[in-house]
Design a protein around this motif. Structure first.
Motif, PDB file in Angstrom:
ATOM      1  N   GLY A 115      38.517 -38.036 -49.936  1.00 25.56           N
ATOM      2  CA  GLY A 115      38.440 -37.566 -51.314  1.00 25.56           C
ATOM      3  C   GLY A 115      37.087 -37.839 -51.936  1.00 25.56           C
ATOM      4  N   PHE A 116      36.499 -39.010 -51.615  1.00 28.72           N
ATOM      5  CA  PHE A 116      35.182 -39.349 -52.145  1.00 28.72           C
ATOM      6  C   PHE A 116      34.113 -38.403 -51.595  1.00 28.72           C
ATOM      7  N   ALA A 117      34.303 -37.971 -50.353  1.00 31.55           N
ATOM      8  CA  ALA A 117      33.337 -37.056 -49.736  1.00 31.55           C
ATOM      9  C   ALA A 117      33.283 -35.716 -50.457  1.00 31.55           C
ATOM     10  N   PHE A 118      34.448 -35.234 -50.894  1.00 31.22           N
ATOM     11  CA  PHE A 118      34.514 -33.889 -51.465  1.00 31.22           C
ATOM     12  C   PHE A 118      34.654 -33.875 -52.985  1.00 31.22           C
ATOM     13  N   SER A 119      34.567 -35.033 -53.616  1.00 26.90           N
ATOM     14  CA  SER A 119      34.756 -35.088 -55.069  1.00 26.90           C
ATOM     15  C   SER A 119      33.675 -34.290 -55.796  1.00 26.90           C
ATOM     16  N   PRO A 120      34.069 -33.332 -56.622  1.00 25.51           N
ATOM     17  CA  PRO A 120      33.079 -32.548 -57.369  1.00 25.51           C
ATOM     18  C   PRO A 120      32.701 -33.190 -58.696  1.00 25.51           C
ATOM     19  N   SER A 121      33.462 -34.215 -59.113  1.00 19.47           N
ATOM     20  CA  SER A 121      33.224 -34.800 -60.428  1.00 19.47           C
ATOM     21  C   SER A 121      33.340 -36.313 -60.363  1.00 19.47           C
ATOM     22  N   TYR A 122      32.810 -36.950 -61.384  1.00 18.22           N
ATOM     23  CA  TYR A 122      32.866 -38.405 -61.488  1.00 18.22           C
ATOM     24  C   TYR A 122      34.309 -38.891 -61.546  1.00 18.22           C
ATOM     25  N   GLU A 123      35.155 -38.198 -62.287  1.00 18.01           N
ATOM     26  CA  GLU A 123      36.547 -38.617 -62.454  1.00 18.01           C
ATOM     27  C   GLU A 123      37.306 -38.563 -61.134  1.00 18.01           C
ATOM     28  N   MET A 124      37.097 -37.492 -60.363  1.00 16.15           N
ATOM     29  CA  MET A 124      37.792 -37.389 -59.077  1.00 16.15           C
ATOM     30  C   MET A 124      37.266 -38.430 -58.090  1.00 16.15           C
TER      31      MET A 124
END
Length: 447
Positions: A115-124
């Motif tokens: 999830g951290f690899a593909f997170s598009p935003s700070y919140e995600m």
């Protein structure tokens, strides 16, 4: 395991003079090494994922357009989840066993890394680090429990230090390999590629790991909902050895954890003017020092049980002195020799924190080992979380004055040290009482 056998195990872990396994002790041997290694491999990968932000902090700030306080929130949230999960995980390990808890942990921390690899935003990205912290929280206590089930109790200090050594090896991989991947293939490919390691250790664990050797099944203990949980926690907390172990872990672990997990790279690059390559080498020195000192501390404590507290206090004092020298150096930047000494001394923090488990282990019977370990392990991560937040806030408030911000380390060291000194005599007296009682019970076995 009979009550007399349990007592024998406690006696063995408390006495450095015993050179033989007591009746009822796990056998150890090659099979134990294979099984334990499968569990340690899970912890190894968990630490790679946990510390991956330490080499990516500056990149994360650019990627998500955040300041120092927001950047520290990544690690704070991860550690908040980790620390908050320690007692529940300890209870789960006591109830479900190691294999089930580790399986859940691998799935969660692998999902968090992806999830951290593909997170598009700070919140995600924050949510992904929280998920990673949840899975990571299930690894170390499980590995400690696995070691106590497969190896004789007299091997406890060395087995625990070796587990910590494997964790630092994971930190080394993060520092050397992941850092290069990050700058070679980019954010998404580096983090997503590293997540494959989670799949590998999951397969290894499912194939090789077993909760306990044949003939050493733990006695079934009743689990009666909330009342049982409260009883387990209260009984563990009443033992002064558990509380002393927690404060030893609290006071010793966090300086190196804060340095490696997030603030070491920015401090060395921005405050000390070093290149990223040189800063990476100094972070690697912390890890290598940790690995060497861990072996030394494990050997010392295995032979001289009374050395636990002097080693812990000596580490706290040495860390405070060298930190103070580096931050108060008259010139704007500390000389390289002092930074090398600082990173070498910080390497002792991890092994010293493992000594906390050597206070909690003999203070609790086998059925409470997971719970007691959870309480102990919570200490250092609460301290790390608090310090990470304090440094981020102080950096923003002082315009990136690292000397002021890093002084937060001394406040927590002083508080933890006061608690260690308060509990040390009480814990020693209680441990002697348990040792005498266990010897009596071992000798006078009912017919």
């Amino acid at each position: 395991m009979s009550s007399s056998s349990s007592s024998s195990s406690s006696s063995s872990s408390s006495s450095s003079s015993s050179s033989l396994s007591l009746p009822g002790d796990p056998p150890g041997g090659r099979r134990a090494v294979v099984v334990w290694s499968a569990g340690v491999a899970v912890y190894f990968v968990a630490v790679i994922f946990r510390t991956s932000l330490g080499v990516a902090g500056l990149d994360a700030a650019d990627r998500f357009h955040v300041n120092a306080s927001a950047l520290s929130t990544f690690s704070i949230l991860q550690l908040l989840v980790y620390a908050g999960m320690q007692i529940p995980v300890g209870l789960l390990v006591d109830r479900l066993g190691t294999k089930k808890v580790l399986t859940i942990g691998v799935v969660l921390f692998t999902a968090g890394q992806l999830g951290f690899a593909f997170s598009p935003s700070y919140e995600m990205a924050l949510a992904s680090r929280a998920l990673l912290g949840c899975g990571d929280a299930m690894t170390f206590i499980s590995v400690l429990r696995l070691g106590s089930r497969w190896f004789p109790a007299r091997r406890g200090p060395m087995v625990a230090q070796l587990a910590g050594l494997a964790g630092m090896a994971g930190n080394l991989v993060s520092t050397l390999v992941l850092a290069r991947l990050l700058h070679g293939v980019g954010w998404t490919a580096a983090f997503a590629g590293s997540a494959l390691a989670g799949v590998v250790v999951l397969v290894l664990m499912l194939v090789f790991l077993k909760d306990h050797p044949e003939g050493h099944e733990p006695e079934p203990f009743p689990h009666r909902g909330a009342a049982y949980v409260r009883k387990q926690i209260a009984a563990s907390w009443r033992e002064p050895g558990t509380r002393l172990g927690m404060w030893v872990h609290f006071t010793t672990q966090f300086p190196a954890m804060v340095f490696l997990l997030l603030w070491g790279m920015p401090f060395l690059v921005e405050a000390q003017g070093l290149s990223r390559a040189t800063a990476g080498e100094l972070l690697t020195l912390v890890v290598l020092s940790n690995m060497f000192i861990g072996l030394v501390y494990g050997q010392i404590v295995a032979r001289h049980h009374a050395a636990r507290l002097p080693l812990a206090l000596g580490t706290v004092l040495a860390t405070a002195v060298v930190w103070g020298a580096a931050l108060a150096y008259p010139a704007d930047r500390a000389p390289m020799w002092l930074l090398i000494v600082l990173c070498t001394v910080l390497g002792a923090c991890g092994p010293a924190s493992m000594l906390g488990f050597d206070f909690a282990r003999p203070a609790n019977p086998p059925e409470r080992q997971g719970t007691a370990s959870g309480i102990t392990n919570m200490g250092g991560f609460v301290a790390s979380m608090t310090t990470l937040f304090a440094i981020g806030v102080l950096l923003d408030a002082t315009g990136d004055d690292y000397s002021v911000a890093f002084s937060a380390v001394f406040v927590l060291q002083a508080f933890g040290l006061s608690q260690i000194l308060r509990l040390r005599k009480q814990a020693a007296r209680r441990e002697r009482e348990r040792l005498v009682a266990s010897r009596v019970e071992t000798v006078h076995v009912p017919v």
